[in-house]
Scaffold this active site. Structure first.
Site, PDB file in Angstrom:
ATOM      1  N   SER A  35       0.895  -1.061   0.100  1.00 53.32           N
ATOM      2  CA  SER A  35       0.044  -0.082   0.033  1.00 53.32           C
ATOM      3  C   SER A  35       0.816   1.400  -0.132  1.00 53.32           C
ATOM      4  CB  SER A  35      -1.123  -0.079   1.251  1.00 53.32           C
ATOM      5  OG  SER A  35      -0.303   0.336   2.411  1.00 53.32           O
ATOM      6  N   LYS A  75       0.479   4.524   6.539  1.00 55.47           N
ATOM      7  CA  LYS A  75      -0.105   5.287   5.656  1.00 55.47           C
ATOM      8  C   LYS A  75       0.378   6.639   5.933  1.00 55.47           C
ATOM      9  CE  LYS A  75      -2.930   2.245   4.577  1.00 55.47           C
ATOM     10  NZ  LYS A  75      -2.991   1.258   3.424  1.00 55.47           N
TER      11      LYS A  75
END
Length: 145
Positions: free
Chosen positions: A20, A63
């Protein structure tokens, strides 16, 4: 993400798993993280952060903190094709933000397999350790998904 250190130190090394955050972070990269003591007080826009997944709080994820919103942080991965971020679960409350990444480096076992000459050694040395500062990496690395 898998922890490589333990205890209550303010700094820790963790391993990145999954795609990700590519291309900024690759599966198997290590992060030096600084634990956040007071609910994301050290976090700035553009920082790479470690947080508890809002819908599955036993899962830690990495993230980028994109922006501050009512109720917490809007976070996104740098890989536009993986949507396991605020587009899926919304704003992340401050208390779920656990740490801020300070640097990324490649583990020694990856280095030994990939180095075949002086040029590749020099290339690795220039790229194996990279700070993850918001003011440097945000504008060049963030890709909206």
């Amino acid at each position: 993400m898998r922890e490589q250190g333990a205890g209550r130190l303010s700094y820790q090394v963790v391993e990145v798993t999954g795609p990700s955050m590519a291309p900024t972070l690759l599966h198997g990269d290590w992060l030096l993280i600084q634990k956040v003591s007071s609910g994301a007080a050290l976090v700035r826009e553009g920082d790479v952060v470690v947080l508890r997944h809002p819908l599955q709080q036993d899962l830690l994820i990495v993230k980028r903190a994109v922006e501050r919103r009512d109720g917490g942080w809007w976070v996104m991965g740098d890989n536009r094709f993986v949507e396991n971020d605020s587009r899926e679960f919304g704003t992340v409350p401050d208390e779920l933000v656990l740490a801020r990444a300070r640097g990324r480096f490649r583990p020694p076992q990856k280095v030994q397999r990939s180095l075949t000459g002086v040029a590749s050694l020099a290339s690795w040395a220039a790229s194996c350790v990279r700070p993850l500062r918001a003011d440097r990496s945000f504008s060049r690395r963030l890709r909206a998904r």
